[in-house]
Design a protein around this motif. Structure first.
Motif, short mmCIF file in Angstrom:
data_model
loop_
_atom_site.label_atom_id
_atom_site.label_comp_id
_atom_site.label_asym_id
_atom_site.label_seq_id
_atom_site.Cartn_x
_atom_site.Cartn_y
_atom_site.Cartn_z
N PHE A 32 9.60 2.63 7.24
CA PHE A 32 8.36 2.27 7.40
C PHE A 32 7.64 3.47 5.50
O PHE A 32 7.68 3.97 5.40
CB PHE A 32 7.52 1.47 7.99
CG PHE A 32 8.15 0.84 9.40
CD1 PHE A 32 7.89 -0.46 9.10
CD2 PHE A 32 8.19 1.73 10.53
CE1 PHE A 32 8.65 -0.31 10.40
CE2 PHE A 32 8.14 1.02 11.74
CZ PHE A 32 8.84 -0.46 11.70
N GLY A 33 6.83 2.28 4.77
CA GLY A 33 6.18 2.90 4.14
C GLY A 33 4.80 3.50 4.78
O GLY A 33 3.90 2.94 4.28
N LEU A 40 0.06 3.10 6.24
CA LEU A 40 0.85 2.18 5.73
C LEU A 40 -0.05 2.78 4.65
O LEU A 40 -0.76 2.70 4.40
CB LEU A 40 1.10 0.65 5.66
CG LEU A 40 1.30 0.20 6.54
CD1 LEU A 40 1.31 -0.90 6.97
CD2 LEU A 40 3.18 -0.20 6.42
N VAL A 41 1.15 2.99 3.38
CA VAL A 41 0.78 3.64 2.33
C VAL A 41 -0.15 2.96 1.38
O VAL A 41 -0.66 3.36 0.71
CB VAL A 41 1.92 4.71 1.09
CG1 VAL A 41 1.94 5.16 1.99
CG2 VAL A 41 2.54 3.73 1.05
N ALA A 52 9.32 4.48 2.33
CA ALA A 52 10.22 3.46 2.94
C ALA A 52 11.46 4.91 2.54
O ALA A 52 11.72 5.03 3.45
CB ALA A 52 10.53 2.60 3.68
N LEU A 53 11.62 4.55 1.10
CA LEU A 53 12.74 4.90 0.66
C LEU A 53 13.06 6.75 0.96
O LEU A 53 13.43 7.09 1.34
CB LEU A 53 12.75 4.47 -0.11
CG LEU A 53 14.19 3.33 -0.21
CD1 LEU A 53 13.36 2.59 -1.56
CD2 LEU A 53 15.55 3.22 0.10
N THR A 54 11.64 6.96 0.31
CA THR A 54 10.70 8.44 0.95
C THR A 54 11.22 9.04 1.76
O THR A 54 11.96 10.24 2.08
CB THR A 54 9.62 8.46 -0.10
OG1 THR A 54 9.79 7.94 -1.30
CG2 THR A 54 9.42 9.79 0.00
N GLU A 116 11.02 -3.16 6.39
CA GLU A 116 11.62 -1.94 7.43
C GLU A 116 12.92 -1.53 6.79
O GLU A 116 13.59 -2.96 6.28
CB GLU A 116 11.07 -2.45 8.56
CG GLU A 116 11.77 -1.50 9.67
CD GLU A 116 12.14 -1.74 10.77
OE1 GLU A 116 12.35 -0.97 11.79
OE2 GLU A 116 11.61 -2.58 11.50
N LEU A 117 13.14 -0.30 6.84
CA LEU A 117 14.60 0.00 6.22
C LEU A 117 15.59 0.47 7.60
O LEU A 117 15.01 1.52 8.29
CB LEU A 117 14.75 0.67 5.10
CG LEU A 117 13.75 0.12 3.68
CD1 LEU A 117 14.20 1.40 2.85
CD2 LEU A 117 14.60 -0.67 3.15
#
Length: 133
Positions: A32-33, A40-41, A52-54, A116-117
């Motif tokens: 998640f971000g 959550l950011v 989330a990618l980071t 979500e990833l």
């Protein structure tokens, strides 16, 4: 072939592994971000997607990999209306030759997240790419 748990990026209070490494393949759980405290950011999907990618990248780094090793990703969104904003953020991380991707629309996500990833990464993906060129 054994499996090695990747624990970097684990959200506090949940029973799961952020990733599992089997041989040269990493299977990453949903990310998640969120910041390091699990908050959550931001409310918007682009900011959450970037974080989330980071976070995925950080988990991969613990396995000696990077986002360039990702061969497949699943994206879970709470509304299709968020897809263009998420896709723009996604393109910042994968400007060319992105991994295979599937998107799902769901009613709700944990933490009230907008995205979500999860992903699969393979160390040899760059080698495979060179052979396919």
């Amino acid at each position: 072939m054994g499996r090695e748990l990747i624990t970097r990026g684990k959200l506090p209070g949940y029973r799961y592994s952020p990733g599992v490494l089997v041989g040269n393949t990493a299977y990453l759980a949903g990310h998640f971000g969120v910041d390091s405290g699990g908050r959550l950011v931001a409310a918007d999907v682009a900011a959450q997607g970037r974080q989330a990618l980071t976070n995925l990248g950080s988990t991969l780094e613990a396995a000696g990999m990077t986002l360039a090793d990702v061969v497949s990703m699943r994206v879970w969104l709470t509304t299709y209306d968020n897809m263009p904003a998420f896709d723009e953020a996604y393109g910042e991380f994968f400007p060319a030759d992105p991994p295979a991707r599937t998107a799902f629309m769901v009613e709700r996500l944990p933490l009230g997240a907008a995205v979500e990833l999860d992903a699969i990464a393979v160390r040899e993906s760059a080698e495979v790419k060179a052979r396919l060129a």
